[in-house]
Scaffold this motif. Structure first.
Motif, mmCIF file in Angstrom:
data_model
loop_
_atom_site.group_PDB
_atom_site.id
_atom_site.type_symbol
_atom_site.label_atom_id
_atom_site.label_comp_id
_atom_site.label_asym_id
_atom_site.label_seq_id
_atom_site.Cartn_x
_atom_site.Cartn_y
_atom_site.Cartn_z
ATOM 1 N N SER A 17 0.827 -1.208 0.000
ATOM 2 C CA SER A 17 0.000 0.000 0.000
ATOM 3 C C SER A 17 0.863 1.260 0.000
ATOM 4 O O SER A 17 1.995 1.266 0.464
ATOM 5 C CB SER A 17 -0.913 0.016 1.228
ATOM 6 N N THR A 18 0.301 2.330 -0.563
ATOM 7 C CA THR A 18 0.916 3.663 -0.498
ATOM 8 C C THR A 18 -0.138 4.606 0.082
ATOM 9 O O THR A 18 -0.714 5.442 -0.618
ATOM 10 C CB THR A 18 1.364 4.130 -1.896
ATOM 11 N N LEU A 19 -0.388 4.441 1.369
ATOM 12 C CA LEU A 19 -1.476 5.180 2.015
ATOM 13 C C LEU A 19 -1.260 6.681 1.988
ATOM 14 O O LEU A 19 -2.212 7.456 1.847
ATOM 15 C CB LEU A 19 -1.652 4.716 3.464
ATOM 16 N N ASP A 20 0.006 7.123 2.137
ATOM 17 C CA ASP A 20 0.259 8.566 2.136
ATOM 18 C C ASP A 20 -0.112 9.179 0.790
ATOM 19 O O ASP A 20 -0.747 10.237 0.735
ATOM 20 C CB ASP A 20 1.723 8.849 2.478
ATOM 21 N N ALA A 21 0.273 8.510 -0.292
ATOM 22 C CA ALA A 21 -0.073 9.011 -1.627
ATOM 23 C C ALA A 21 -1.594 9.018 -1.810
ATOM 24 O O ALA A 21 -2.160 9.974 -2.370
ATOM 25 C CB ALA A 21 0.585 8.147 -2.699
ATOM 26 N N ALA A 22 -2.250 7.984 -1.324
ATOM 27 C CA ALA A 22 -3.705 7.886 -1.478
ATOM 28 C C ALA A 22 -4.438 8.946 -0.665
ATOM 29 O O ALA A 22 -5.479 9.469 -1.089
ATOM 30 C CB ALA A 22 -4.176 6.491 -1.056
ATOM 31 N N ALA A 23 -3.895 9.281 0.507
ATOM 32 C CA ALA A 23 -4.555 10.231 1.402
ATOM 33 C C ALA A 23 -4.269 11.683 1.056
ATOM 34 O O ALA A 23 -5.007 12.587 1.469
ATOM 35 C CB ALA A 23 -4.115 9.968 2.845
ATOM 36 N N LEU A 24 -3.203 11.929 0.287
ATOM 37 C CA LEU A 24 -2.725 13.299 0.077
ATOM 38 C C LEU A 24 -3.776 14.264 -0.473
ATOM 39 O O LEU A 24 -3.882 15.390 0.032
ATOM 40 C CB LEU A 24 -1.478 13.283 -0.812
ATOM 41 N N PRO A 25 -4.592 13.886 -1.472
ATOM 42 C CA PRO A 25 -5.595 14.852 -1.957
ATOM 43 C C PRO A 25 -6.542 15.323 -0.854
ATOM 44 O O PRO A 25 -6.850 16.520 -0.763
ATOM 45 C CB PRO A 25 -6.346 14.056 -3.039
ATOM 46 N N GLU A 26 -6.983 14.397 -0.009
ATOM 47 C CA GLU A 26 -7.913 14.764 1.065
ATOM 48 C C GLU A 26 -7.204 15.534 2.172
ATOM 49 O O GLU A 26 -7.791 16.433 2.791
ATOM 50 C CB GLU A 26 -8.583 13.511 1.622
ATOM 51 N N VAL A 27 -5.935 15.217 2.435
ATOM 52 C CA VAL A 27 -5.150 15.978 3.411
ATOM 53 C C VAL A 27 -5.081 17.445 2.991
ATOM 54 O O VAL A 27 -5.347 18.366 3.788
ATOM 55 C CB VAL A 27 -3.725 15.390 3.542
ATOM 56 N N ILE A 28 -4.756 17.670 1.723
ATOM 57 C CA ILE A 28 -4.661 19.046 1.217
ATOM 58 C C ILE A 28 -6.023 19.728 1.281
ATOM 59 O O ILE A 28 -6.142 20.877 1.730
ATOM 60 C CB ILE A 28 -4.109 19.039 -0.223
ATOM 61 N N SER A 29 -7.055 19.026 0.857
ATOM 62 C CA SER A 29 -8.405 19.589 0.836
ATOM 63 C C SER A 29 -8.871 19.999 2.229
ATOM 64 O O SER A 29 -9.392 21.113 2.427
ATOM 65 C CB SER A 29 -9.364 18.567 0.221
ATOM 66 N N GLN A 30 -8.685 19.116 3.208
ATOM 67 C CA GLN A 30 -9.164 19.417 4.566
ATOM 68 C C GLN A 30 -8.333 20.515 5.235
ATOM 69 O O GLN A 30 -8.880 21.347 5.963
ATOM 70 C CB GLN A 30 -9.170 18.147 5.414
ATOM 71 N N LEU A 31 -7.013 20.527 4.996
ATOM 72 C CA LEU A 31 -6.193 21.605 5.562
ATOM 73 C C LEU A 31 -6.600 22.951 4.961
ATOM 74 O O LEU A 31 -6.725 23.944 5.682
ATOM 75 C CB LEU A 31 -4.708 21.329 5.321
ATOM 76 N N ARG A 32 -6.838 22.970 3.652
ATOM 77 C CA ARG A 32 -7.268 24.219 3.007
ATOM 78 C C ARG A 32 -8.617 24.674 3.573
ATOM 79 O O ARG A 32 -8.818 25.863 3.826
ATOM 80 C CB ARG A 32 -7.387 24.009 1.489
ATOM 81 N N ALA A 33 -9.519 23.718 3.770
ATOM 82 C CA ALA A 33 -10.847 24.053 4.304
ATOM 83 C C ALA A 33 -10.732 24.628 5.710
ATOM 84 O O ALA A 33 -11.573 25.430 6.134
ATOM 85 C CB ALA A 33 -11.734 22.814 4.302
ATOM 86 N N ALA A 34 -9.665 24.233 6.426
ATOM 87 C CA ALA A 34 -9.449 24.735 7.786
ATOM 88 C C ALA A 34 -8.644 26.036 7.783
ATOM 89 O O ALA A 34 -8.262 26.537 8.845
ATOM 90 C CB ALA A 34 -8.725 23.676 8.619
ATOM 91 N N GLY A 35 -8.372 26.553 6.582
ATOM 92 C CA GLY A 35 -7.717 27.858 6.490
ATOM 93 C C GLY A 35 -6.202 27.831 6.387
ATOM 94 O O GLY A 35 -5.549 28.863 6.554
ATOM 95 N N TYR A 36 -5.643 26.672 6.089
ATOM 96 C CA TYR A 36 -4.187 26.553 6.006
ATOM 97 C C TYR A 36 -3.677 26.690 4.580
ATOM 98 O O TYR A 36 -4.320 26.241 3.632
ATOM 99 C CB TYR A 36 -3.722 25.191 6.562
ATOM 100 N N GLY A 37 -2.497 27.318 4.470
ATOM 101 C CA GLY A 37 -1.754 27.356 3.220
ATOM 102 C C GLY A 37 -0.561 26.423 3.334
ATOM 103 O O GLY A 37 -0.305 25.833 4.392
ATOM 104 N N PHE A 38 0.199 26.318 2.253
ATOM 105 C CA PHE A 38 1.299 25.349 2.202
ATOM 106 C C PHE A 38 2.613 26.017 1.825
ATOM 107 O O PHE A 38 2.645 26.875 0.938
ATOM 108 C CB PHE A 38 0.963 24.233 1.208
ATOM 109 N N VAL A 39 3.674 25.595 2.502
ATOM 110 C CA VAL A 39 5.010 26.144 2.269
ATOM 111 C C VAL A 39 6.018 25.003 2.208
ATOM 112 O O VAL A 39 5.752 23.894 2.662
ATOM 113 C CB VAL A 39 5.416 27.121 3.401
ATOM 114 N N THR A 40 7.201 25.298 1.642
ATOM 115 C CA THR A 40 8.310 24.375 1.797
ATOM 116 C C THR A 40 9.027 24.741 3.087
ATOM 117 O O THR A 40 8.715 25.740 3.739
ATOM 118 C CB THR A 40 9.306 24.453 0.627
#
Length: 206
Positions: A177-200
């Motif tokens: 399994s590659t659970l992290d890859a599978a979960a990543l779209p929803e991780v990004i979606s839920q963090l954005r919905a909670a008002g978070y942006g993304f940085v390196t």
């Protein structure tokens, strides 16, 4: 210092990915990041780069950051200072030869470190980066008891300004399994919905 979160009051998250045994999840992860306009920071071992020599350029040319995760992934607390420097410098040369620049980010294999090994990493020009939350995606489905939702829940439970998320590129050796890859779209979606942006992790440099 071994950063567990980016020192900020801004609602930003850094998604970080460690290169495991293989690159099974890499293309899915890169596609998700690109589709969402989100950058990531990828910690690569020299051995992994030698196994997948075209991957660092794929990562780098997609606008992501690369960090040093040692040459052979040993427990640094069991090494001499000279061995530590060799591990770090060998990985740096290998990553650079493949078209990436790992400076100034380093992540200790297994997260194993102490004041001496941190000082060694600093002396080599690196700031050690830990994590706020480990998704545990690398553990696989645990006999079918975990899916992508488990990953999403862990990330959101730890959401805070400067959160550093640890995910992995490789597949679980037992169930594939590659659970992290599978979960990543929803991780990004839920963090954005909670008002978070993304940085390196460059955001940690101030």
């Amino acid at each position: 210092m071994d950063l567990e979160r980016i020192p900020t009051t801004q609602k930003v998250v850094a998604l970080t990915f460690d290169a495991g045994a293989n690159d099974a999840g890499l293309r899915s992860i890169l596609a998700t990041l690109a589709a969402n306009g989100v950058p990531g920071t990828f910690f690569l071992t020299g051995n992994w780069v030698n196994q997948f020599p075209s991957d660092p350029a794929l990562i780098y040319n997609s606008g992501n950051r690369i960090g040093n995760h040692s040459m052979t992934h040993p427990d640094f607390t069991t090494l001499t200072d000279a061995q530590i420097m060799a591990e770090i410098s060998s990985a740096q040369r290998t990553i650079e030869a493949a078209g990436g620049d790992p400076l100034p980010f380093f992540r200790f294999p297994f997260g194993a470190r102490d004041s001496r090994t941190i000082a060694d990493a600093n002396a080599a020009g690196y700031v050690p980066i830990r994590w706020t939350v480990d998704t545990l995606g690398w553990q696989g489905t645990m006999n079918g008891t975990r899916g992508p939702g488990f990953i999403v829940q862990r990330v959101m439970a730890s959401a805070q300004p400067g959160e550093i998320v640890l995910m992995h590129l490789g597949s679980n050796p037992d169930d594939g399994s590659t659970l992290d890859a599978a979960a990543l779209p929803e991780v990004i979606s839920q963090l954005r919905a909670a008002g978070y942006g993304f940085v390196t992790l460059d955001a940690a440099l101030g």
